[in-house]
Scaffold this motif. Structure first.
Motif, PDB file in Angstrom:
ATOM      1  N   MET A  99      13.773  -0.551  11.030  1.00  0.00           N
ATOM      2  CA  MET A  99      13.841   0.176   9.882  1.00  0.00           C
ATOM      3  C   MET A  99      12.381   0.763   9.786  1.00  0.00           C
ATOM      4  N   ALA A 100      11.975   1.854   9.545  1.00  0.00           N
ATOM      5  CA  ALA A 100      10.435   2.353   9.783  1.00  0.00           C
ATOM      6  C   ALA A 100      10.137   2.162   8.194  1.00  0.00           C
ATOM      7  N   SER A 101       8.800   1.759   8.184  1.00  0.00           N
ATOM      8  CA  SER A 101       8.293   1.686   6.818  1.00  0.00           C
ATOM      9  C   SER A 101       7.854   3.101   6.355  1.00  0.00           C
ATOM     10  N   PRO A 102       8.121   3.471   4.741  1.00  0.00           N
ATOM     11  CA  PRO A 102       7.988   4.811   4.620  1.00  0.00           C
ATOM     12  C   PRO A 102       6.462   5.147   4.258  1.00  0.00           C
ATOM     13  N   CYS A 103       5.713   3.993   3.868  1.00  0.00           N
ATOM     14  CA  CYS A 103       4.317   4.015   3.517  1.00  0.00           C
ATOM     15  C   CYS A 103       3.464   2.923   3.996  1.00  0.00           C
ATOM     16  N   SER A 104       2.229   2.851   3.779  1.00  0.00           N
ATOM     17  CA  SER A 104       1.340   1.738   3.984  1.00  0.00           C
ATOM     18  C   SER A 104       1.150   0.983   2.823  1.00  0.00           C
ATOM     19  N   ASP A 105       0.716  -0.337   2.853  1.00  0.00           N
ATOM     20  CA  ASP A 105       0.763  -1.173   1.823  1.00  0.00           C
ATOM     21  C   ASP A 105      -0.252  -0.489   0.776  1.00  0.00           C
ATOM     22  N   GLU A 106      -1.093   0.067   1.266  1.00  0.00           N
ATOM     23  CA  GLU A 106      -2.250   0.633   0.229  1.00  0.00           C
ATOM     24  C   GLU A 106      -1.643   1.715  -0.698  1.00  0.00           C
ATOM     25  N   GLU A 107      -0.716   2.576   0.199  1.00  0.00           N
ATOM     26  CA  GLU A 107       0.183   3.288  -0.645  1.00  0.00           C
ATOM     27  C   GLU A 107       1.018   2.725  -1.880  1.00  0.00           C
ATOM     28  N   LEU A 108       1.762   1.822  -1.267  1.00  0.00           N
ATOM     29  CA  LEU A 108       2.619   1.165  -2.148  1.00  0.00           C
ATOM     30  C   LEU A 108       2.086   0.452  -3.418  1.00  0.00           C
ATOM     31  N   LEU A 109       0.936  -0.090  -3.090  1.00  0.00           N
ATOM     32  CA  LEU A 109       0.176  -0.871  -4.296  1.00  0.00           C
ATOM     33  C   LEU A 109      -0.147   0.513  -5.184  1.00  0.00           C
ATOM     34  N   ALA A 110      -0.654   1.519  -4.767  1.00  0.00           N
ATOM     35  CA  ALA A 110      -1.302   2.828  -5.610  1.00  0.00           C
ATOM     36  C   ALA A 110       0.167   3.147  -6.308  1.00  0.00           C
ATOM     37  N   ILE A 111       1.357   3.417  -5.714  1.00  0.00           N
ATOM     38  CA  ILE A 111       2.358   3.647  -6.416  1.00  0.00           C
ATOM     39  C   ILE A 111       2.957   2.688  -7.616  1.00  0.00           C
ATOM     40  N   HIS A 112       2.934   1.456  -7.104  1.00  0.00           N
ATOM     41  CA  HIS A 112       3.156   0.157  -8.400  1.00  0.00           C
ATOM     42  C   HIS A 112       2.348   0.688  -9.444  1.00  0.00           C
ATOM     43  N   ARG A 113       1.110   0.435  -9.416  1.00  0.00           N
ATOM     44  CA  ARG A 113       0.031   0.494 -10.351  1.00  0.00           C
ATOM     45  C   ARG A 113       0.497   1.944 -11.165  1.00  0.00           C
ATOM     46  N   GLU A 114       0.670   2.940 -10.564  1.00  0.00           N
ATOM     47  CA  GLU A 114       0.909   4.510 -10.946  1.00  0.00           C
ATOM     48  C   GLU A 114       2.191   4.266 -12.018  1.00  0.00           C
ATOM     49  N   LEU A 115       3.188   3.456 -11.669  1.00  0.00           N
ATOM     50  CA  LEU A 115       4.435   3.338 -12.429  1.00  0.00           C
ATOM     51  C   LEU A 115       4.276   2.283 -13.599  1.00  0.00           C
ATOM     52  N   VAL A 116       3.245   1.465 -13.360  1.00  0.00           N
ATOM     53  CA  VAL A 116       2.793   0.604 -14.551  1.00  0.00           C
ATOM     54  C   VAL A 116       2.278   1.354 -15.543  1.00  0.00           C
ATOM     55  N   THR A 117       1.226   2.234 -15.169  1.00  0.00           N
ATOM     56  CA  THR A 117       0.560   3.119 -16.125  1.00  0.00           C
ATOM     57  C   THR A 117       1.342   4.154 -16.914  1.00  0.00           C
ATOM     58  N   ARG A 118       2.120   4.899 -15.900  1.00  0.00           N
ATOM     59  CA  ARG A 118       3.064   5.832 -16.562  1.00  0.00           C
ATOM     60  C   ARG A 118       4.112   5.291 -17.534  1.00  0.00           C
ATOM     61  N   ASN A 119       4.554   4.174 -17.324  1.00  0.00           N
ATOM     62  CA  ASN A 119       5.686   3.651 -18.132  1.00  0.00           C
ATOM     63  C   ASN A 119       4.990   2.614 -19.263  1.00  0.00           C
ATOM     64  N   GLY A 120       3.868   2.454 -19.158  1.00  0.00           N
ATOM     65  CA  GLY A 120       3.226   1.551 -20.276  1.00  0.00           C
ATOM     66  C   GLY A 120       3.719  -0.206 -19.867  1.00  0.00           C
ATOM     67  N   ILE A 121       3.867  -0.470 -18.952  1.00  0.00           N
ATOM     68  CA  ILE A 121       4.441  -1.792 -18.788  1.00  0.00           C
ATOM     69  C   ILE A 121       3.341  -2.956 -18.978  1.00  0.00           C
ATOM     70  N   THR A 122       3.707  -3.839 -19.872  1.00  0.00           N
ATOM     71  CA  THR A 122       2.736  -4.886 -20.089  1.00  0.00           C
ATOM     72  C   THR A 122       3.297  -6.014 -19.134  1.00  0.00           C
ATOM     73  N   ASP A 123       4.590  -6.575 -19.600  1.00  0.00           N
ATOM     74  CA  ASP A 123       5.424  -7.427 -18.978  1.00  0.00           C
ATOM     75  C   ASP A 123       6.579  -6.815 -18.380  1.00  0.00           C
ATOM     76  N   GLY A 124       7.084  -6.962 -17.139  1.00  0.00           N
ATOM     77  CA  GLY A 124       8.304  -6.608 -16.666  1.00  0.00           C
ATOM     78  C   GLY A 124       8.455  -6.731 -15.138  1.00  0.00           C
ATOM     79  N   MET A 125       9.025  -5.866 -14.449  1.00  0.00           N
ATOM     80  CA  MET A 125       9.267  -6.068 -12.998  1.00  0.00           C
ATOM     81  C   MET A 125       9.333  -4.374 -12.559  1.00  0.00           C
ATOM     82  N   ILE A 126       8.728  -4.318 -11.115  1.00  0.00           N
ATOM     83  CA  ILE A 126       9.126  -3.188 -10.470  1.00  0.00           C
ATOM     84  C   ILE A 126      10.006  -3.444  -9.361  1.00  0.00           C
TER      85      ILE A 126
END
Length: 286
Positions: free
Chosen positions: A62-89
């Motif tokens: 299966m093809a990868s949708p993006c690079s690890d760097e892009e994935l990391l940026a998405i994870h961090r953006e979701l943490v920020t936008r949703n105000g996650i202190t403790d939880g899961m992505i």
């Protein structure tokens, strides 16, 4: 307030997020996933989860949708936008939407679907369960043979959790040919003396990211680690038992099929490994 989720390049309110009815993740369970924990607003063992995602995708061609760097940026953006202190992505990649239903894989021109969302779990590392321990039952392992690939084929594990709930327990350990494979959504361990015993890596179990870290910390703490299959009878006669996963970290198991394990209370090895794991992972979080 609704969550912000990520779907194929867009950050959207969860009410506006959509995936096609022809997506192969929906029609065929043709998808893989990862779950990365967040503590103190930082990601736990992201590199390990990214590496396992790449392996799962590779095993399914299966093809990868993006690079690890892009994935990391998405994870961090979701943490920020949703105000996650403790939880899961939660992250899911499917083989995409070919525009119709067919058993054959779609052509390479069909782009994979990438979805991520957050789950807020305040106080996640201070779960009361860690103080009292879990109760588990044993059930037959009838899953497909490639459990090392983290696919979304989770119907039987879900049924196993419901079997446990019906029996008044917290989870189920899966058994094949007389030996424990793993828990419904976690790796399984027993402790005998100073020896930590857990099933060796193969196609039979998920190659847990938390598992790898905990075994490394156990060896560094001068605990003996033995990677081999063990039976339910061995588990019942053990001094301690526990599970590991990205969302539970290290969680003691105090009862198996109605039989107390050890003293019937969380033991010192599981408690120490939980303490070490949380301390080290917080230091390394990004």
């Amino acid at each position: 307030m609704s969550r912000t989720v990520y779907v194929n390049g867009e950050y959207l309110p969860e009410e506006e997020a959509k995936v096609s009815i022809f997506d192969r993740g929906f029609l065929m369970s043709d998808a893989v996933y990862e779950v990365t924990s967040v503590l103190g607003g930082k990601l736990i063992d992201f590199a390990g989860h990214a590496a396992r995602l790449a392996r799962s995708l590779g095993e399914l061609d299966m093809a990868s949708p993006c690079s690890d760097e892009e994935l990391l940026a998405i994870h961090r953006e979701l943490v920020t936008r949703n105000g996650i202190t403790d939880g899961m992505i939660y992250l899911q990649v499917t083989r995409g939407n070919p525009g119709d239903r067919d058993f054959a894989f779609p052509p390479a021109s069909v782009k994979p679907t990438l979805v991520l969302f957050t789950q807020s779990k305040p106080g996640m590392a201070d779960s009361p369960m860690a103080k009292v321990g879990m109760k588990v039952i044993s059930i037959e392992d009838i899953r497909w043979g490639r459990r090392d690939i983290k696919t979304v084929q989770l119907l039987y594990p879900s049924m196993g959790k419901m079997m446990a709930k019906k029996a008044g327990a917290d989870d189920a350990w899966l058994v094949e040919d007389g030996y424990v494979t793993e828990g419904t959504s976690n790796n399984a361990y027993i402790v005998k003396g100073n020896k930590v015993i857990t099933r060796d890596l193969s196609d039979d179990i998920l190659h847990g990211i938390t598992r790898a870290a905990v075994l490394r910390f156990a060896r560094e703490a001068q605990m003996e680690v033995e990677e081999r299959a063990f039976t339910i009878d061995e588990a019942k006669a053990a001094d301690e038992a526990f599970i590991t996963s990205a969302s539970t970290f290290v969680m003691p198991v105090v009862e198996m099929d109605g039989t107390a394990i050890g003293t019937g209370k969380p033991g010192p090895v599981a408690a120490r490994l939980r303490e070490i794991y949380l301390d080290e992972m917080r230091k390394a979080a990004i």
